[in-house]
Design a protein around this motif. Sequence first.
Motif, PDB file in Angstrom:
ATOM      1  N   TYR A   8       0.854  -1.188   0.000  1.00  0.00           N
ATOM      2  CA  TYR A   8       0.000   0.000   0.000  1.00  0.00           C
ATOM      3  C   TYR A   8       0.892   1.240   0.000  1.00  0.00           C
ATOM      4  O   TYR A   8       1.805   1.357   0.828  1.00  0.00           O
ATOM      5  N   PRO A   9       0.666   2.177  -0.903  1.00  0.00           N
ATOM      6  CA  PRO A   9       1.606   3.295  -1.053  1.00  0.00           C
ATOM      7  C   PRO A   9       1.461   4.419  -0.027  1.00  0.00           C
ATOM      8  O   PRO A   9       2.356   5.242   0.098  1.00  0.00           O
ATOM      9  N   ASN A  10       0.356   4.468   0.689  1.00  0.00           N
ATOM     10  CA  ASN A  10       0.124   5.581   1.614  1.00  0.00           C
ATOM     11  C   ASN A  10       0.382   5.164   3.056  1.00  0.00           C
ATOM     12  O   ASN A  10       0.578   3.994   3.368  1.00  0.00           O
ATOM     13  N   GLU A  11       0.304   6.155   3.943  1.00  0.00           N
ATOM     14  CA  GLU A  11       0.589   5.937   5.353  1.00  0.00           C
ATOM     15  C   GLU A  11      -0.562   5.209   6.053  1.00  0.00           C
ATOM     16  O   GLU A  11      -1.731   5.484   5.793  1.00  0.00           O
ATOM     17  N   ILE A  12      -0.197   4.292   6.952  1.00  0.00           N
ATOM     18  CA  ILE A  12      -1.163   3.627   7.824  1.00  0.00           C
ATOM     19  C   ILE A  12      -0.704   3.871   9.251  1.00  0.00           C
ATOM     20  O   ILE A  12       0.414   3.524   9.623  1.00  0.00           O
ATOM     21  N   GLU A  13      -1.574   4.498  10.025  1.00  0.00           N
ATOM     22  CA  GLU A  13      -1.261   4.821  11.413  1.00  0.00           C
ATOM     23  C   GLU A  13      -2.220   4.069  12.322  1.00  0.00           C
ATOM     24  O   GLU A  13      -3.417   3.973  12.042  1.00  0.00           O
TER      25      GLU A  13
END
Length: 85
Positions: free
Chosen positions: A70-75
């Motif tokens: 997944y290319p985006n941030e996961i917080e």
Amino acid sequence: NYLTFCLNTLKRSRKPIVIFGNSLGEFDNHILESIKSIPKDIIYCIYCGNRTIAEINAEKFDFLARFNDYPNEIEFVNSVSLFEL
């Protein structure tokens, strides 16, 4: 119908998404695909309660496995603190 509208809105949105109270289980693949169709940052709420660190880490690992590459941030955040002032 309303659910189709929600799913289509999720597909088109580029805004970050907060996932609260849903583990995105086996029956939620349509939601996963909608999120992945236009990648957006994700804030995933985990209820920590009286769970062990190993249990919390296992939930994080399971969630991340659904978003391989997944290319985006996961917080990850503690769901209890999400609505604290």
